[in-house]
Motif scaffolding. Structure first.
Motif, PDB file in Angstrom:
ATOM      1  N   ARG A  46       0.989  -1.322  -0.049  1.00 54.56           N
ATOM      2  CA  ARG A  46       0.082  -0.154   0.135  1.00 54.56           C
ATOM      3  C   ARG A  46       0.708   1.282   0.052  1.00 54.56           C
ATOM      4  O   ARG A  46       0.428   2.200  -0.658  1.00 54.56           O
ATOM      5  CB  ARG A  46      -0.759  -0.106   1.478  1.00 54.56           C
ATOM      6  CG  ARG A  46      -1.823   1.219   1.238  1.00 54.56           C
ATOM      7  CD  ARG A  46      -2.994   1.049   2.317  1.00 54.56           C
ATOM      8  NE  ARG A  46      -3.794   0.151   1.820  1.00 54.56           N
ATOM      9  CZ  ARG A  46      -4.312  -0.527   2.741  1.00 54.56           C
ATOM     10  NH1 ARG A  46      -4.477  -0.427   4.126  1.00 54.56           N
ATOM     11  NH2 ARG A  46      -5.238  -1.561   2.462  1.00 54.56           N
ATOM     12  N   THR A  47       2.098   1.261   0.909  1.00 54.10           N
ATOM     13  CA  THR A  47       2.834   2.316   0.827  1.00 54.10           C
ATOM     14  C   THR A  47       3.532   2.556  -0.447  1.00 54.10           C
ATOM     15  O   THR A  47       3.653   3.650  -0.973  1.00 54.10           O
ATOM     16  CB  THR A  47       3.868   2.250   2.057  1.00 54.10           C
ATOM     17  OG1 THR A  47       3.154   1.997   3.196  1.00 54.10           O
ATOM     18  CG2 THR A  47       4.851   3.287   2.093  1.00 54.10           C
ATOM     19  N   THR A  50       1.353   4.335  -2.967  1.00 50.74           N
ATOM     20  CA  THR A  50       1.075   5.698  -2.697  1.00 50.74           C
ATOM     21  C   THR A  50       2.255   6.408  -3.304  1.00 50.74           C
ATOM     22  O   THR A  50       2.149   7.514  -3.669  1.00 50.74           O
ATOM     23  CB  THR A  50       0.984   5.847  -1.141  1.00 50.74           C
ATOM     24  OG1 THR A  50      -0.149   4.887  -0.717  1.00 50.74           O
ATOM     25  CG2 THR A  50       0.893   7.269  -0.663  1.00 50.74           C
ATOM     26  N   GLU A  54       2.180   9.243  -6.226  1.00 41.44           N
ATOM     27  CA  GLU A  54       2.859  10.748  -5.782  1.00 41.44           C
ATOM     28  C   GLU A  54       3.927  10.980  -6.647  1.00 41.44           C
ATOM     29  O   GLU A  54       4.046  12.094  -7.350  1.00 41.44           O
ATOM     30  CB  GLU A  54       3.486  10.727  -4.201  1.00 41.44           C
ATOM     31  CG  GLU A  54       2.313  10.764  -3.308  1.00 41.44           C
ATOM     32  CD  GLU A  54       3.030  10.536  -1.818  1.00 41.44           C
ATOM     33  OE1 GLU A  54       3.996  10.424  -1.875  1.00 41.44           O
ATOM     34  OE2 GLU A  54       2.272  10.602  -0.787  1.00 41.44           O
TER      35      GLU A  54
END
Length: 91
Positions: A46-47, A50, A54
């Motif tokens: 998930r990180t 993200t 970004e």
């Protein structure tokens, strides 16, 4: 910052993989492939997603709607017309 303890990947590693790849990685599995490793426990997925979003910035949203970076753009065909939900009975 370390985002993947299993493979000791930092956020900088992920950002560099996104910017250096000719075919933009769009998901954690592709990032692992770019960095020569594979997911172990999966807690970082998930990180990593993200960070990918970004790093791609506005392109992350545009690619979903046909940006030139999208892998599907070249193979896109018009969507078929949806079938009617009901038909009228003939009298």
């Amino acid at each position: 910052m370390i985002v993947c303890s299993c493979n000791v990947l930092s956020d900088h590693d992920v950002r560099n993989a996104v910017s250096a790849a000719s075919d933009l990685p769009r998901n954690p599995k592709q990032i692992y492939g770019c960095l020569g490793c594979s997911a172990e426990c999966g807690r970082c997925a998930r990180t990593i997603k993200t960070i990918i979003d970004e790093a791609l910035g506005a392109c992350a949203k545009e690619c979903c709607s046909g940006c030139s970076h999208s892998r599907q753009t070249a193979n896109d065909e018009p969507a078929p017309e949806p079938a009617a939900a009901f038909a009228l009975a003939a009298c």
